[in-house]
Design a protein around this motif. Structure first.
Motif, short mmCIF file in Angstrom:
data_model
loop_
_atom_site.label_atom_id
_atom_site.label_comp_id
_atom_site.label_asym_id
_atom_site.label_seq_id
_atom_site.Cartn_x
_atom_site.Cartn_y
_atom_site.Cartn_z
N UNK A 193 0.80 -1.04 -0.13
CA UNK A 193 -0.17 -0.01 -0.01
C UNK A 193 0.69 1.29 0.00
N UNK A 194 0.16 2.29 -0.27
CA UNK A 194 0.91 3.65 -0.44
C UNK A 194 1.18 3.95 1.07
N UNK A 195 2.34 4.55 1.15
CA UNK A 195 3.05 4.77 2.49
C UNK A 195 1.87 5.91 3.22
N UNK A 196 1.09 6.68 2.49
CA UNK A 196 0.48 7.49 3.12
C UNK A 196 -0.74 6.86 3.75
N UNK A 197 -1.33 5.64 3.35
CA UNK A 197 -2.54 4.82 4.04
C UNK A 197 -2.32 3.82 4.91
N UNK A 198 -0.93 3.58 5.02
CA UNK A 198 -0.70 2.38 5.92
C UNK A 198 -0.96 2.44 7.43
N UNK A 199 -0.51 3.59 7.94
CA UNK A 199 -1.18 3.76 9.22
C UNK A 199 -2.71 3.45 9.57
N UNK A 200 -3.42 3.86 8.61
CA UNK A 200 -4.89 3.70 8.71
C UNK A 200 -5.20 2.47 8.87
N UNK A 201 -4.51 1.33 8.02
CA UNK A 201 -4.87 -0.03 7.95
C UNK A 201 -4.36 -0.49 9.45
#
Ligand SMILES: Nc1ncnc2c1ncn2[C@@H]1O[C@H](COP(=O)(O)OP(=O)(O)OP(=O)(O)O)[C@@H](O)[C@H]1O
Ligand code: SF4
Ligand SMILES: [Mg+2]
Length: 384
Positions: A193-201
């Motif tokens: 996943x794109x780095x910008x959405x990893x924390x959300x997952x």
């Protein structure tokens, strides 16, 4: 233990347990691949365990063994203390309802010709029979709400290619939840996943750990994310576990020379292979693994003892174990030094730490900002 999950009671009984798990792949004429040897692992309700190691160390093989997608060549698997090995299709279906696997590539795991509604309906019906009408609709909406894809109507009739990578991974997680499982095995769930959405997952999985009290195995190359996300961390090298403990201690005070190297290489684990290779030869062959400690050809502190005898686990403090002769009481034990000096210094990268997840989306600051830099903003704002 400085980074416990407050939602987990201290002595929760194991849900899924591997004892001395082993997987050797035979290739006619090409020998035997010792992919996994003597692995002990315990997953408990409301707890995330990270399995960390570089490429080829056996992480996915463990996930597939725990999911019973292939048989082990040795060891035991226990679900709530009972022998869990499946011997029939029916037993496998029952097992899969308890233990679900999430893959690295959500695009590959969702059939592109079907809508989210079809994919989830199929999963719901496999596990809960022929729900219809309002009851089915409520179930589908509930699943999407659980993975924060709201309002559900916006997503139900979309095809996978109409969703972002993060949304697809959320649908894959919703599909796993349709079985109402106790265990989630997440094999590198954010690495594509794109780095910008990893924390959300990762935050979503944390939320499921706490709300549904799931037992989660989180497989990753990235030891920094283990500190942020996992309660306990197991470090794997060349098919064997080499260090275990609470994530904060393992990442902040690594004991095994390999873990020290892994932490120093964070957040760029690929760098590890280059540095270690440059300094000390190739990663070991699993067809003919090194005798003694498998890390010995790359370890700057290795002695004759390391090259001949397998190091047993030494207990080094509460809940921490390390398989390295340097922590034994043998008189001929190796003398450990600074792994950075031994391999040549490079700037140490601070492992990011997110102390608490905010209830409401806020501008990250301090440790949260560090994690945001590594994994993207703590986004439940606009799910991408
Ligand atoms: N079906 C198979 N047949 C033969 N060897 C296999 C098979 N599956 C995996 N292996 C070998 O087992 C070892 C461990 O592989 P595995 O995929 O578990 O590693 P991994 O830690 O998940 O790596 P990565 O981080 O790259 O995903 C590797 O040497 C791999 O080549
Ligand atoms: S000191 Fe010996 S036992 Fe410890 S990691 Fe190095 S080679 Fe392995
Ligand atoms: Mg893998």
């Amino acid at each position: 233990m400085t980074h416990p999950n407050p939602a987990a009671p201290p002595e929760t009984a194991p849900v899924l347990q591997a004892i001395q798990l082993q997987k050797h792949f035979s290739h006619r004429g090409r020998g035997v691949v010792h992919a996994v040897d003597d692995v002990d692992l315990v997953l408990r309700h409301g707890e995330v365990v990270a399995l960390v190691g570089e490429s080829g160390s056996g992480k996915s093989t463990i996930a597939r063994l725990l999911a019973q997608l292939m048989p082990a060549t040795g060891g035991e698997l226990r679900l709530h203390g009972e022998d869990a090995r499946v011997r029939s299709r029916r037993a496998f279906r029952r097992y899969v309802a308890r233990v679900q696997l999430i893959f690295q590539d959500p695009f590959g795991s969702l059939n592109p010709v079907h809508t989210v509604r079809y994919l989830l309906t199929r999963a719901v019906r496999i596990h809960h029979g022929r729900l219809r009408g309002q009851a089915l609709e409520a179930e589908l909406q509930g699943l999407l709400e659980r993975v924060h894809l709201t309002p559900p109507e916006r997503y139900l009739d979309k095809f996978p290619h109409e969703l972002s990578g993060g949304q697809r991974q959320r649908v894959a997680i919703a599909r796993a939840l349709a079985a109402d499982p106790e265990v989630l095995l997440a094999d590198e769930p954010i690495s594509m996943l794109d780095v910008s959405i990893r924390l959300g997952i990762l935050n979503l999985l944390k939320d499921l750990r706490d709300r549904l009290r799931l037992a989660i195995l989180y497989i990753t190359h990235d030891i920094a994310s283990a500190r942020y996300f996992a309660d306990r961390t197991l470090v794997m090298y060349a098919g064997r576990i080499v260090e275990t403990g609470d994530s904060e201690s393992v990442t902040q005070d690594p004991l095994h020379p390999y873990t020290q190297l892994l932490v120093r290489s964070a957040p760029n684990p690929d760098d590890l292979a280059d540095r270690a290779r440059g300094a000390r030869g190739e990663a070991p062959s699993l067809v003919n693994p090194p005798a003694g400690c498998r890390f010995n050809p790359r370890c700057p502190f290795a002695t004759e003892l390391c090259r001949t005898e397998l190091p047993p686990f030494a207990e080094v403090g509460e809940g921490r174990t390390v398989a390295c002769w340097g922590y034994s009481d043998r008189v001929d034990r190796p003398v450990l030094g600074d792994v950075g000096e031994a391999y040549g210094e490079r700037p140490t990268i601070e492992v990011p730490h997110l102390a608490e997840e905010p209830d409401e989306p806020v501008q990250p600051s301090g440790a949260a900002a560090e994690a945001s830099v590594a994994y993207g903003p703590s986004a439940e704002e606009g799910v991408r």
